[in-house]
Design a protein around this motif. Structure first.
Motif, PDB file in Angstrom:
ATOM      1  N   ALA A 145      22.797  -8.067 -19.977  1.00 55.12           N
ATOM      2  CA  ALA A 145      22.645  -8.983 -18.087  1.00 55.12           C
ATOM      3  C   ALA A 145      23.159 -10.562 -18.212  1.00 55.12           C
ATOM      4  O   ALA A 145      24.028 -10.582 -17.175  1.00 55.12           O
ATOM      5  N   ALA A 146      22.394 -10.573 -18.617  1.00 57.16           N
ATOM      6  CA  ALA A 146      22.471 -12.492 -18.493  1.00 57.16           C
ATOM      7  C   ALA A 146      22.737 -13.166 -18.855  1.00 57.16           C
ATOM      8  O   ALA A 146      23.872 -14.147 -18.000  1.00 57.16           O
ATOM      9  N   PHE A 147      23.571 -12.931 -19.968  1.00 55.29           N
ATOM     10  CA  PHE A 147      25.323 -13.497 -20.514  1.00 55.29           C
ATOM     11  C   PHE A 147      26.627 -13.576 -19.348  1.00 55.29           C
ATOM     12  O   PHE A 147      26.520 -14.159 -19.003  1.00 55.29           O
ATOM     13  N   GLU A 148      26.590 -11.996 -18.594  1.00 54.55           N
ATOM     14  CA  GLU A 148      27.549 -11.855 -18.242  1.00 54.55           C
ATOM     15  C   GLU A 148      27.157 -12.485 -16.380  1.00 54.55           C
ATOM     16  O   GLU A 148      27.686 -12.911 -15.644  1.00 54.55           O
ATOM     17  N   ASN A 149      25.918 -12.897 -16.165  1.00 54.09           N
ATOM     18  CA  ASN A 149      25.665 -14.099 -15.362  1.00 54.09           C
ATOM     19  C   ASN A 149      26.053 -15.678 -14.743  1.00 54.09           C
ATOM     20  O   ASN A 149      25.762 -16.305 -14.340  1.00 54.09           O
ATOM     21  N   LEU A 150      26.075 -15.722 -16.213  1.00 50.87           N
ATOM     22  CA  LEU A 150      26.492 -17.071 -16.927  1.00 50.87           C
ATOM     23  C   LEU A 150      27.729 -17.517 -16.618  1.00 50.87           C
ATOM     24  O   LEU A 150      28.373 -17.084 -16.121  1.00 50.87           O
ATOM     25  N   GLY A 151      27.570 -18.883 -15.803  1.00 50.61           N
ATOM     26  CA  GLY A 151      29.162 -19.639 -16.364  1.00 50.61           C
ATOM     27  C   GLY A 151      29.834 -19.601 -16.681  1.00 50.61           C
ATOM     28  O   GLY A 151      29.662 -19.354 -18.417  1.00 50.61           O
ATOM     29  N   GLN A 152      31.065 -19.882 -15.924  1.00 53.12           N
ATOM     30  CA  GLN A 152      32.253 -19.303 -17.019  1.00 53.12           C
ATOM     31  C   GLN A 152      32.573 -20.329 -18.766  1.00 53.12           C
ATOM     32  O   GLN A 152      32.874 -20.086 -19.271  1.00 53.12           O
ATOM     33  N   ALA A 153      31.777 -21.448 -17.800  1.00 55.53           N
ATOM     34  CA  ALA A 153      32.472 -22.281 -19.321  1.00 55.53           C
ATOM     35  C   ALA A 153      30.851 -21.978 -20.036  1.00 55.53           C
ATOM     36  O   ALA A 153      31.497 -22.569 -21.551  1.00 55.53           O
ATOM     37  N   CYS A 154      29.702 -21.949 -19.705  1.00 49.18           N
ATOM     38  CA  CYS A 154      28.780 -21.300 -20.680  1.00 49.18           C
ATOM     39  C   CYS A 154      29.433 -19.875 -22.035  1.00 49.18           C
ATOM     40  O   CYS A 154      29.135 -20.104 -22.631  1.00 49.18           O
ATOM     41  N   LYS A 155      29.909 -19.601 -21.084  1.00 48.93           N
ATOM     42  CA  LYS A 155      30.254 -18.430 -21.840  1.00 48.93           C
ATOM     43  C   LYS A 155      31.575 -18.405 -22.769  1.00 48.93           C
ATOM     44  O   LYS A 155      31.696 -17.738 -24.057  1.00 48.93           O
ATOM     45  N   GLU A 156      31.557 -19.506 -22.074  1.00 44.58           N
ATOM     46  CA  GLU A 156      33.218 -19.609 -23.972  1.00 44.58           C
ATOM     47  C   GLU A 156      31.951 -20.022 -24.771  1.00 44.58           C
ATOM     48  O   GLU A 156      32.946 -20.363 -25.890  1.00 44.58           O
ATOM     49  N   LEU A 157      31.740 -21.166 -24.013  1.00 50.33           N
ATOM     50  CA  LEU A 157      30.807 -22.034 -24.690  1.00 50.33           C
ATOM     51  C   LEU A 157      30.113 -21.086 -26.339  1.00 50.33           C
ATOM     52  O   LEU A 157      30.438 -21.230 -27.231  1.00 50.33           O
ATOM     53  N   LEU A 158      29.192 -20.389 -25.898  1.00 51.10           N
ATOM     54  CA  LEU A 158      28.407 -19.597 -26.425  1.00 51.10           C
ATOM     55  C   LEU A 158      29.348 -18.624 -27.171  1.00 51.10           C
ATOM     56  O   LEU A 158      29.005 -18.292 -28.434  1.00 51.10           O
ATOM     57  N   THR A 159      30.589 -18.376 -26.833  1.00 49.42           N
ATOM     58  CA  THR A 159      30.645 -17.072 -27.374  1.00 49.42           C
ATOM     59  C   THR A 159      32.003 -17.685 -28.612  1.00 49.42           C
ATOM     60  O   THR A 159      32.181 -16.993 -29.609  1.00 49.42           O
ATOM     61  N   GLN A 160      32.372 -18.587 -28.275  1.00 52.16           N
ATOM     62  CA  GLN A 160      33.277 -19.480 -29.922  1.00 52.16           C
ATOM     63  C   GLN A 160      31.964 -19.973 -30.265  1.00 52.16           C
ATOM     64  O   GLN A 160      32.521 -19.933 -31.632  1.00 52.16           O
ATOM     65  N   PHE A 161      30.877 -20.455 -30.217  1.00 56.24           N
ATOM     66  CA  PHE A 161      29.708 -20.183 -31.366  1.00 56.24           C
ATOM     67  C   PHE A 161      29.359 -19.880 -32.015  1.00 56.24           C
ATOM     68  O   PHE A 161      29.043 -19.532 -33.381  1.00 56.24           O
ATOM     69  N   TYR A 162      29.060 -18.333 -31.308  1.00 53.41           N
ATOM     70  CA  TYR A 162      28.065 -17.385 -31.649  1.00 53.41           C
ATOM     71  C   TYR A 162      29.267 -16.041 -32.425  1.00 53.41           C
ATOM     72  O   TYR A 162      28.896 -15.723 -33.126  1.00 53.41           O
ATOM     73  N   PHE A 163      30.128 -15.603 -31.447  1.00 54.76           N
ATOM     74  CA  PHE A 163      30.826 -14.644 -31.551  1.00 54.76           C
ATOM     75  C   PHE A 163      31.965 -14.959 -32.586  1.00 54.76           C
ATOM     76  O   PHE A 163      32.645 -14.903 -33.678  1.00 54.76           O
ATOM     77  N   HIS A 164      32.599 -16.024 -32.084  1.00 55.40           N
ATOM     78  CA  HIS A 164      33.819 -16.963 -32.713  1.00 55.40           C
ATOM     79  C   HIS A 164      33.551 -17.749 -34.570  1.00 55.40           C
ATOM     80  O   HIS A 164      34.311 -18.161 -35.068  1.00 55.40           O
ATOM     81  N   LYS A 165      31.994 -18.071 -34.183  1.00 51.97           N
ATOM     82  CA  LYS A 165      31.607 -18.960 -35.888  1.00 51.97           C
ATOM     83  C   LYS A 165      32.573 -20.321 -35.474  1.00 51.97           C
ATOM     84  O   LYS A 165      32.413 -20.409 -36.648  1.00 51.97           O
ATOM     85  N   ASN A 166      33.494 -20.903 -34.237  1.00 54.23           N
ATOM     86  CA  ASN A 166      33.542 -21.573 -34.052  1.00 54.23           C
ATOM     87  C   ASN A 166      32.187 -23.240 -34.427  1.00 54.23           C
ATOM     88  O   ASN A 166      31.677 -23.051 -33.580  1.00 54.23           O
ATOM     89  N   SER A 167      32.929 -24.213 -34.772  1.00 47.44           N
ATOM     90  CA  SER A 167      31.880 -25.640 -35.401  1.00 47.44           C
ATOM     91  C   SER A 167      31.721 -26.438 -33.839  1.00 47.44           C
ATOM     92  O   SER A 167      32.685 -25.790 -32.997  1.00 47.44           O
ATOM     93  N   LEU A 168      30.865 -26.815 -33.818  1.00 46.06           N
ATOM     94  CA  LEU A 168      30.251 -28.029 -32.686  1.00 46.06           C
ATOM     95  C   LEU A 168      31.840 -28.927 -32.065  1.00 46.06           C
ATOM     96  O   LEU A 168      31.769 -29.210 -31.500  1.00 46.06           O
ATOM     97  N   ARG A 169      32.484 -29.610 -33.374  1.00 45.24           N
ATOM     98  CA  ARG A 169      33.557 -30.081 -33.217  1.00 45.24           C
ATOM     99  C   ARG A 169      34.556 -29.810 -33.063  1.00 45.24           C
ATOM    100  O   ARG A 169      35.347 -30.252 -31.701  1.00 45.24           O
TER     101      ARG A 169
END
Length: 203
Positions: A145-169
């Protein structure tokens, strides 16, 4: 007659596709309610399987969450293209079974338990750990529920990092920023997610 048959077939195919992809659409667009409902509905299968094969409630929770996010990743990246809900259910359960099989292979000594003893343990675990499971499911629900309320930029960044396992670089390159900036943004997004989760949980 042939044209009529083709027309009817196409209509049926289109109709079935629309119905079948309701759940897939929920995954791809982060729709909280149907995704949470699917999570809660599918978890018991993995729990029973893990318990039946020598595991614990904690094992079942860990295996299912790993399998769930692996399934989500495959769906979101388009590497898995199911035709209907049943295929998603089967795929998720197969991942969970394989993960538990891999874990048990790493254990040098296994405890042998009779079917009757295991059934008794299953009932005991269900009774003793009901509150624990409910608490974990509630935490997951609050986080979604909290994730749904995040801004789109944060959603994209966290999805890339945690779900897609992309590095910060890699993320920094995609967002056209320095790696340090991506790291700071990730930290701020996590803090915002925690604030939103606390807010949702206190309601």
């Amino acid at each position: 007659m042939k044209k009529l048959y083709i027309s009817i077939s196409n209509f049926m195919e289109d109709t079935l596709t629309q119905n079948h992809f309701t759940l897939l659409d929920a995954f791809l667009n982060n729709k909280e309610a149907p995704v949470r409902e699917f999570y809660i509905a599918e978890y018991p299968k993995t729990k029973y399987y893990v318990l039946k094969n020598g595991g614990t409630i904690d094992n079942a929770n860990d295996v299912f969450q790993e399998a769930y996010f692996a399934c989500w990743k495959k769906l979101s990246t388009g590497k898995f293209k199911p035709k209907n809900k049943a295929e998603i259910e089967a795929y998720l359960f197969t991942i969970a079974k394989n993960k538990w099989t891999d874990q048990t292979r790493l254990v040098s000594k296994k405890k042998t338990i009779s079917i009757d003893e295991k059934m008794y343990q299953l009932k005991a675990d269900d009774t003793n750990d009901t509150s624990e499971v409910a608490e974990k499911e509630e935490r997951l629900s609050i986080t979604l529920a909290a994730f749904e309320n995040l801004g789109q930029a944060c959603k994209e960044l966290l999805t890339q990092f945690y779900f897609h396992k992309n590095s910060l670089r890699e993320i920094a390159e995609r967002l056209n920023m320095e790696e340090a900036s991506a790291k700071n943004k990730k930290y701020r997004c996590i803090q915002k997610l925690k604030e939103l989760a606390n807010s949702v949980g206190s309601r």
